[in-house]
Design an enzyme around this catalytic site. Structure first.
Site: not given
Ligand code: SAH
Length: 212
Positions: A117, A194
């Site tokens: 994020d 993603y």
């Molecule tokens: N890695 C995956 C998803 C990316 S979206 C891909 O590349 O397809 C980012 C994901 O990280 C989301 O599902 C969100 O819920 C999770 N995330 C973000 N911050 C986080 C945190 N502090 N602890 C645990 N999960 C987190």
């Protein structure tokens, strides 16, 4: 507003054998969970988990832990594991800020951050997973010769992540601003959910590999 039917995802997670429910109990003793002393690699923010499941299937002699904070998302990974159980992979539903309570000193061999994020507001910089605050946490749990691999399509987040390295005592091993056109770094690349979505829109994918 139409809400997707995710009622009960917490309950379904609580009942799942693929999830480690009180992970703090295993701090320093993850070999007990896996029943072997193979290296442990983790993805923080695994989303629906395709990346880490692909890695676990390809590398049966490496152990994997996928971390995700949202039950509704994690549930998708659990459903995939039910269809195809992998003995070298477990999930944790947790907030990554607590990572040092879950893994002991140098217990982790590699950390993957994929499409984290962006938290675009300055005052939220500490929440970004490649921030110096998180790098300090990773420093505790990662083996001295371990690396972090980070991929994103977000230019601002990537620039930020690069600027955080030196103050936190890390250095670049490899870097690209266009992974999908970098033959060397693309070798063996496993696409995340993603990554597939954003690269198909024509966005370049940034990647670094860092160590101390
Ligand atoms: N890695 C995956 C998803 C990316 S979206 C891909 O590349 O397809 C980012 C994901 O990280 C989301 O599902 C969100 O819920 C999770 N995330 C973000 N911050 C986080 C945190 N502090 N602890 C645990 N999960 C987190």
């Amino acid at each position: 507003m139409r809400l997707r039917n995710i009622t009960g995802s917490r309950e379904m997670i609580a009942a799942s054998d693929y999830v480690i429910h009180e992970p703090q109990q295993y701090r320093g003793n993850w070999t007990e969970i896996f029943g072997n002393d193979h290296p442990i690699r983790i993805e923080i923010g695994m989303g629906k988990g395709r990346f880490i499941m692909d890695l676990a299937r390809m590398n049966p002699d490496i152990n994997y832990v996928g971390i995700e904070k949202y039950s509704s998302v994690l549930l998708r990974g659990i459903q995939k594991m039910e269809a195809e159980p992998l003995p070298n992979l477990y999930f944790i539903r947790m907030e990554a800020e607590e990572i040092t309570q879950v893994f002991g000193r140098e217990e982790v061999d590699r950390i993957y951050l994929n499409f984290s994020d962006p938290w675009p507001k300055d005052r939220h910089a500490k929440r970004r997973l490649p921030s110096r605050e998180f790098l300090r946490r990773y420093d505790e749990i990662l083996r001295k010769d371990g690396v972090i691999e980070f991929k994103t399509d977000n230019h601002d987040l990537f620039r930020f992540a690069l600027d955080e390295l030196e103050p936190a005592g890390w250095h670049l091993d490899q870097v690209t601003e266009d992974l999908h056109h970098n033959e060397e770094m693309m070798r063996g690349n496993v696409m995340t959910e993603y990554e597939e979505k954003f690269s198909s829109l024509g966005n370049p994918i940034y990647k670094y590999i860092i160590s101390r």
